[in-house]
Scaffold this motif. Structure first.
Motif, PDB file in Angstrom:
ATOM      1  N   THR A   1     -11.325  18.576  33.374  1.00 28.29           N
ATOM      2  CA  THR A   1     -10.311  18.552  32.329  1.00 28.29           C
ATOM      3  C   THR A   1      -9.158  17.668  32.778  1.00 28.29           C
ATOM      4  OG1 THR A   1     -10.915  20.796  31.719  1.00 28.29           O
ATOM      5  CG2 THR A   1      -8.835  19.989  30.883  1.00 28.29           C
ATOM      6  N   THR A   2      -8.787  16.730  31.938  1.00 28.09           N
ATOM      7  CA  THR A   2      -7.679  15.830  32.265  1.00 28.09           C
ATOM      8  C   THR A   2      -6.668  15.841  31.132  1.00 28.09           C
ATOM      9  OG1 THR A   2      -8.846  13.956  31.303  1.00 28.09           O
ATOM     10  CG2 THR A   2      -9.099  14.285  33.656  1.00 28.09           C
TER      11      THR A   2
ATOM     12  N   GLU B   1      -3.290  17.413  23.688  1.00 27.24           N
ATOM     13  CA  GLU B   1      -4.620  18.006  23.824  1.00 27.24           C
ATOM     14  C   GLU B   1      -5.283  17.529  25.112  1.00 27.24           C
ATOM     15  OE1 GLU B   1      -8.778  18.096  21.330  1.00 27.24           O
ATOM     16  OE2 GLU B   1      -6.905  17.799  20.261  1.00 27.24           O
ATOM     17  N   ALA B   2      -5.912  18.449  25.812  1.00 26.60           N
ATOM     18  CA  ALA B   2      -6.615  18.105  27.045  1.00 26.60           C
ATOM     19  C   ALA B   2      -7.968  17.509  26.715  1.00 26.60           C
ATOM     20  CB  ALA B   2      -6.798  19.353  27.900  1.00 26.60           C
ATOM     21  N   ALA B   3      -8.394  16.571  27.530  1.00 26.45           N
ATOM     22  CA  ALA B   3      -9.695  15.935  27.344  1.00 26.45           C
ATOM     23  C   ALA B   3     -10.653  16.458  28.412  1.00 26.45           C
ATOM     24  CB  ALA B   3      -9.563  14.429  27.458  1.00 26.45           C
ATOM     25  N   LYS B   4     -11.849  16.774  28.003  1.00 28.76           N
ATOM     26  CA  LYS B   4     -12.869  17.249  28.934  1.00 28.76           C
ATOM     27  C   LYS B   4     -13.887  16.135  29.132  1.00 28.76           C
ATOM     28  CE  LYS B   4     -12.438  22.115  27.930  1.00 28.76           C
ATOM     29  NZ  LYS B   4     -13.103  23.343  27.545  1.00 28.76           N
ATOM     30  N   ASN B   5     -14.100  15.766  30.375  1.00 30.23           N
ATOM     31  CA  ASN B   5     -15.049  14.709  30.707  1.00 30.23           C
ATOM     32  C   ASN B   5     -16.138  15.279  31.591  1.00 30.23           C
ATOM     33  OD1 ASN B   5     -13.412  12.779  29.430  1.00 30.23           O
ATOM     34  ND2 ASN B   5     -12.165  12.563  31.268  1.00 30.23           N
ATOM     35  N   LEU B   6     -17.359  14.845  31.367  1.00 31.21           N
ATOM     36  CA  LEU B   6     -18.475  15.238  32.211  1.00 31.21           C
ATOM     37  C   LEU B   6     -18.581  14.230  33.340  1.00 31.21           C
ATOM     38  CD1 LEU B   6     -20.811  17.208  32.627  1.00 31.21           C
ATOM     39  CD2 LEU B   6     -22.231  15.677  31.298  1.00 31.21           C
ATOM     40  N   THR B   7     -18.395  14.716  34.551  1.00 33.75           N
ATOM     41  CA  THR B   7     -18.413  13.857  35.726  1.00 33.75           C
ATOM     42  C   THR B   7     -19.677  14.129  36.513  1.00 33.75           C
ATOM     43  OG1 THR B   7     -16.012  14.001  35.809  1.00 33.75           O
ATOM     44  CG2 THR B   7     -17.114  13.180  37.772  1.00 33.75           C
TER      45      THR B   7
END
Length: 117
Positions: free
Chosen positions: A71-72, A80-86
């Motif tokens: 979460t960034t 709003e927070a952005a969720k990235n799949l790493t």
């Protein structure tokens, strides 16, 4: 008006049948059923935890790729927070978040259903 009444009566019959089916499923006293549930729980825990550890011990330099959610951004309710799949790759013994989440879910299903009796 009559049609709505019939729909309501049919819905009530359906709910009654569902309730009877759920009650019948909960009243299963078969020893094979509990043995099967126990076997599935133990086998899945072994496959999720024991096999990755054994693979890391026996083949320590095999690359293992895993993904995790990061979460960034975001500040309280202003942005709003952005969720990235790493995705990352590691070697050796690795217990990833998916391993622990699956074990928690299986343990919750197994112990949760036995504690309600």
């Amino acid at each position: 008006m009559k049609m709505n009444q019939q729909k309501h009566e049919m819905l009530m019959q359906k709910v009654g049948l569902q309730t009877k089916a759920v009650a019948a499923a909960r009243d299963v006293k078969d020893k094979g059923f509990s043995f099967t549930r126990r076997t599935i729980a133990l086998a899945s825990v072994a496959a999720i935890i024991v096999l990755p550890i054994l693979a890391g011990v026996l083949w320590p330099y095999t690359p293992i790729s895993y993904g995790y959610e990061e979460t960034t951004g975001g500040f309280l309710f202003f942005t709003e927070a952005a969720k990235n799949l790493t995705w990352a790759t590691g070697t050796g013994i690795m217990i990833t978040p998916i391993h622990s989440h699956l074990v928690y879910a299986i343990a919750g299903m197994y112990f949760g259903s036995s504690s309600t009796k």
